[in-house]
Design an enzyme around this catalytic site. Structure first.
Site, PDB file in Angstrom:
ATOM      1  N   GLU A  44     -16.016  42.067  70.692  1.00  0.00           N
ATOM      2  CA  GLU A  44     -14.798  42.631  71.280  1.00  0.00           C
ATOM      3  C   GLU A  44     -13.662  42.673  70.267  1.00  0.00           C
ATOM      4  O   GLU A  44     -13.403  41.703  69.558  1.00  0.00           O
ATOM      5  CB  GLU A  44     -14.316  41.802  72.484  1.00  0.00           C
ATOM      6  CG  GLU A  44     -13.034  42.406  73.057  1.00  0.00           C
ATOM      7  CD  GLU A  44     -12.275  41.556  74.075  1.00  0.00           C
ATOM      8  OE1 GLU A  44     -11.230  42.032  74.557  1.00  0.00           O
ATOM      9  OE2 GLU A  44     -12.702  40.432  74.371  1.00  0.00           O
ATOM     10  N   ASP A 109      -5.718  27.395  65.723  1.00  0.00           N
ATOM     11  CA  ASP A 109      -4.428  28.073  65.616  1.00  0.00           C
ATOM     12  C   ASP A 109      -3.362  26.984  65.494  1.00  0.00           C
ATOM     13  O   ASP A 109      -3.216  26.159  66.398  1.00  0.00           O
ATOM     14  CB  ASP A 109      -4.198  28.917  66.885  1.00  0.00           C
ATOM     15  CG  ASP A 109      -2.862  29.648  66.866  1.00  0.00           C
ATOM     16  OD1 ASP A 109      -2.152  29.578  65.849  1.00  0.00           O
ATOM     17  OD2 ASP A 109      -2.520  30.280  67.886  1.00  0.00           O
ATOM     18  N   ASP A 111       0.643  26.361  64.906  1.00  0.00           N
ATOM     19  CA  ASP A 111       1.884  27.121  65.031  1.00  0.00           C
ATOM     20  C   ASP A 111       3.077  26.196  64.786  1.00  0.00           C
ATOM     21  O   ASP A 111       3.162  25.124  65.384  1.00  0.00           O
ATOM     22  CB  ASP A 111       1.957  27.713  66.442  1.00  0.00           C
ATOM     23  CG  ASP A 111       3.037  28.761  66.570  1.00  0.00           C
ATOM     24  OD1 ASP A 111       4.169  28.494  66.124  1.00  0.00           O
ATOM     25  OD2 ASP A 111       2.765  29.839  67.127  1.00  0.00           O
ATOM     26  N   CYS A 121      15.070  21.240  59.910  1.00  0.00           N
ATOM     27  CA  CYS A 121      15.587  22.403  59.164  1.00  0.00           C
ATOM     28  C   CYS A 121      15.595  23.688  59.989  1.00  0.00           C
ATOM     29  O   CYS A 121      16.473  24.533  59.835  1.00  0.00           O
ATOM     30  CB  CYS A 121      14.768  22.600  57.895  1.00  0.00           C
ATOM     31  SG  CYS A 121      12.986  22.641  58.224  1.00  0.00           S
ATOM     32  N   GLY A 164       2.641  30.442  61.149  1.00  0.00           N
ATOM     33  CA  GLY A 164       1.509  29.538  61.334  1.00  0.00           C
ATOM     34  C   GLY A 164       0.294  29.921  60.522  1.00  0.00           C
ATOM     35  O   GLY A 164       0.329  30.846  59.704  1.00  0.00           O
ATOM     36  N   VAL A 165      -0.798  29.187  60.778  1.00  0.00           N
ATOM     37  CA  VAL A 165      -2.067  29.467  60.098  1.00  0.00           C
ATOM     38  C   VAL A 165      -3.207  29.448  61.115  1.00  0.00           C
ATOM     39  O   VAL A 165      -3.121  28.789  62.160  1.00  0.00           O
ATOM     40  CB  VAL A 165      -2.374  28.430  58.979  1.00  0.00           C
ATOM     41  CG1 VAL A 165      -1.410  28.569  57.822  1.00  0.00           C
ATOM     42  CG2 VAL A 165      -2.381  27.006  59.505  1.00  0.00           C
ATOM     43  N   HIS A 166      -4.253  30.195  60.802  1.00  0.00           N
ATOM     44  CA  HIS A 166      -5.459  30.237  61.631  1.00  0.00           C
ATOM     45  C   HIS A 166      -6.654  29.843  60.777  1.00  0.00           C
ATOM     46  O   HIS A 166      -6.657  30.093  59.569  1.00  0.00           O
ATOM     47  CB  HIS A 166      -5.705  31.660  62.168  1.00  0.00           C
ATOM     48  CG  HIS A 166      -4.581  32.187  63.007  1.00  0.00           C
ATOM     49  ND1 HIS A 166      -4.321  33.542  63.135  1.00  0.00           N
ATOM     50  CD2 HIS A 166      -3.645  31.557  63.756  1.00  0.00           C
ATOM     51  CE1 HIS A 166      -3.280  33.707  63.933  1.00  0.00           C
ATOM     52  NE2 HIS A 166      -2.852  32.521  64.315  1.00  0.00           N
ATOM     53  N   LEU A 317      -9.138  35.450  72.393  1.00  0.00           N
ATOM     54  CA  LEU A 317      -8.878  36.370  71.275  1.00  0.00           C
ATOM     55  C   LEU A 317      -7.941  35.723  70.258  1.00  0.00           C
ATOM     56  O   LEU A 317      -7.072  34.939  70.629  1.00  0.00           O
ATOM     57  CB  LEU A 317      -8.226  37.647  71.799  1.00  0.00           C
ATOM     58  CG  LEU A 317      -9.135  38.504  72.690  1.00  0.00           C
ATOM     59  CD1 LEU A 317      -8.372  39.062  73.863  1.00  0.00           C
ATOM     60  CD2 LEU A 317      -9.747  39.639  71.884  1.00  0.00           C
ATOM     61  N   LYS A 319      -5.676  36.702  66.515  1.00  0.00           N
ATOM     62  CA  LYS A 319      -5.226  37.759  65.617  1.00  0.00           C
ATOM     63  C   LYS A 319      -6.127  37.877  64.386  1.00  0.00           C
ATOM     64  O   LYS A 319      -6.506  36.881  63.774  1.00  0.00           O
ATOM     65  CB  LYS A 319      -3.809  37.420  65.183  1.00  0.00           C
ATOM     66  CG  LYS A 319      -3.185  38.468  64.331  1.00  0.00           C
ATOM     67  CD  LYS A 319      -1.842  37.956  63.910  1.00  0.00           C
ATOM     68  CE  LYS A 319      -1.132  39.050  63.171  1.00  0.00           C
ATOM     69  NZ  LYS A 319       0.090  38.573  62.627  1.00  0.00           N
ATOM     70  N   HIS A 325       1.952  41.791  60.885  1.00  0.00           N
ATOM     71  CA  HIS A 325       2.786  41.155  61.907  1.00  0.00           C
ATOM     72  C   HIS A 325       3.908  42.126  62.271  1.00  0.00           C
ATOM     73  O   HIS A 325       4.722  42.473  61.427  1.00  0.00           O
ATOM     74  CB  HIS A 325       3.372  39.828  61.416  1.00  0.00           C
ATOM     75  CG  HIS A 325       3.914  39.009  62.545  1.00  0.00           C
ATOM     76  ND1 HIS A 325       5.024  39.395  63.259  1.00  0.00           N
ATOM     77  CD2 HIS A 325       3.470  37.871  63.123  1.00  0.00           C
ATOM     78  CE1 HIS A 325       5.253  38.507  64.215  1.00  0.00           C
ATOM     79  NE2 HIS A 325       4.319  37.580  64.159  1.00  0.00           N
TER      80      HIS A 325
END
Length: 419
Positions: A44, A109, A111, A121, A164-166, A317, A319, A325
């Site tokens: 998908e 994920d 974030d 900060c 963030g990172v995946h 799902l 990204k 982005h």
């Protein structure tokens, strides 16, 4: 770098999908060397189109068909879902209950918004070079555990394009994992527990698990520069009270009295840490109970915070790498773990800067390209831009996976005596 304007996306996206998106490598990744019959066709994809139109259950007969569709639809965002029992595009024609997600990469994920209680900060969607260290620590801690503790080999780490990172774990066996196994892996990798109302989110007890010891060692490498200097977590009475709330009462009062006598966060931390280390030394001789408050503070302020729902659901799902982005214009690029500490999210190319680079390179390239076919010329297009090193990282990841696959095939044929 050319300034990104979201209003320009309708003009930029057709150029991106026609000349910059690494269609060849992308198709190789998701086909997994023909892992199973129709593997790619059962995957998908979902597209977010202009004005937030969201189209789910897209599937394609081949990577070439996906490429044509991307160039036709020019999606603002691409998400990747599971490999299903039936073609996702035909899910409405399948008997209810028969259409099921069968396989997917194990994904994580991470974030930055989940760290808002411990960073001074920035907050919400904002990031800066100071708090980005949290993402560096997250990748280091999780990746070490995936490889050394859980025996995983093929991990693709990707910058999300904003905050963030995946991570995509692509090992054949792991892609077949059930939701229960996925949830167990996330549980193993989780130490920070409790919502906004929970003050103390990390609680360690004897014996301390080797995973925790190794994670503390990893965090410690970054802690002084990130937390004590960058975030200055012991810089004022208001800030140090927040930290001391995580320390047992019998140590808290003494530290509250001694902290004002020290010059800065670094000196105050040395005091706290020294006190905890003394309790651990005394415990080894059986005189008192050990206290791990310094470790708990380091972990609460720096340890990775994972979204369990993203990882546990096979049908969830996430990204896609090389998606744009839509708010920052930055490309979701793979991370080179060899150069992770040098990674700068603000230096990641945007769709505007890449199109600008193409225009600048175009004048030089027009004369050379005379006799070349369109696909050949297009392959060279991204190589003329700052996207090239990121595509190379992706290709190296694929080559490693393909090498391992060939090795396994040879091993199998040897075992069966097929020389």
């Amino acid at each position: 770098m050319a300034r990104f304007e979201p209003a320009a996306l309708p003009e930029l996206l057709p150029v991106f999908y026609r000349r910059l998106f690494p269609h060849g490598a992308y198709g190789r990744w998701l086909a997994y060397g023909g892992a199973a019959k129709n593997y790619f066709q059962l995957r998908e994809f979902s597209f977010t189109l202009r004005d937030d139109v969201y189209v789910r259950f897209q599937s394609f007969g081949s990577p070439q068909e996906l490429e044509r569709e991307l160039q036709k639809m020019n999606p603002y965002k691409i998400d990747i879902g599971a490999v299903y029992s039936h073609r996702p595009s035909q899910h409405n024609t399948v008997h209810l209950g028969a259409f099921q997600p069968m396989e997917k990469e194990l994904v994580f994920d991470i974030d930055m918004t989940d760290y808002d209680d411990v960073r001074t900060c920035c907050s919400s969607a904002e990031i800066c070079s100071k708090c980005w260290t949290l993402m560096t620590i997250a990748v280091r801690v999780i990746d070490r555990a995936l490889v050394e503790d859980l025996g995983m080999k093929h991990r693709l780490w990707v910058y999300s394009g904003r905050r963030g990172v995946h991570c995509w774990v692509c090992d054949d066996a792991v892609r077949k994992w059930s939701p229960a196994l996925r949830a167990a892996a996330v549980e193993y990798l989780t130490l920070v527990k409790g919502g906004a109302e929970t003050v103390k989110k990390v609680n360690l007890s004897e014996p301390v698990h080797p995973f925790i010891r190794r994670s503390v060692n990893m965090v410690e490498k970054y802690f002084e520069e990130y937390a004590l200097v960058g975030q200055d977590i012991l810089g004022s009475p208001e800030r140090w009270d927040k930290v001391l709330a995580l320390v047992p009462e019998d140590h808290r009062e003494q530290l509250q009295g001694d902290f004002p006598k020290k010059r800065d966060s670094v000196q105050r931390w040395e005091l706290l840490k020294g006190r905890m280390e003394r309790t651990r030394r005394a415990a080894s001789t059986g005189k008192s109970a050990p206290c791990y408050a310094d470790w708990e503070i380091m972990l609460q302020y720096c340890f990775p915070r994972l979204d369990i729902n993203v990882s546990k659901g096979v049908g969830h799902l996430l990204k896609s790498p090389f998606s744009v982005h839509p708010k920052t214009g930055r490309i979701s690029v793979p991370l080179d773990l060899q150069r992770l500490d040098q990674f700068d999210p603000f230096a990641v190319p945007t769709i505007s800067s890449l199109c600008h680079e193409l225009d600048a390179a175009g004048d030089d390239g027009e004369q050379e390209d005379g006799g070349e076919t369109e696909p050949k010329r297009r392959v060279r297009d991204y190589k003329r831009t700052s996207l090239a090193p990121y595509v190379r990282v992706f290709e190296q990841f694929l080559e490693e996976m393909e090498r391992a696959r060939r090795g396994e095939r040879l091993q199998r044929s040897d075992l069966q005596g097929d020389f």
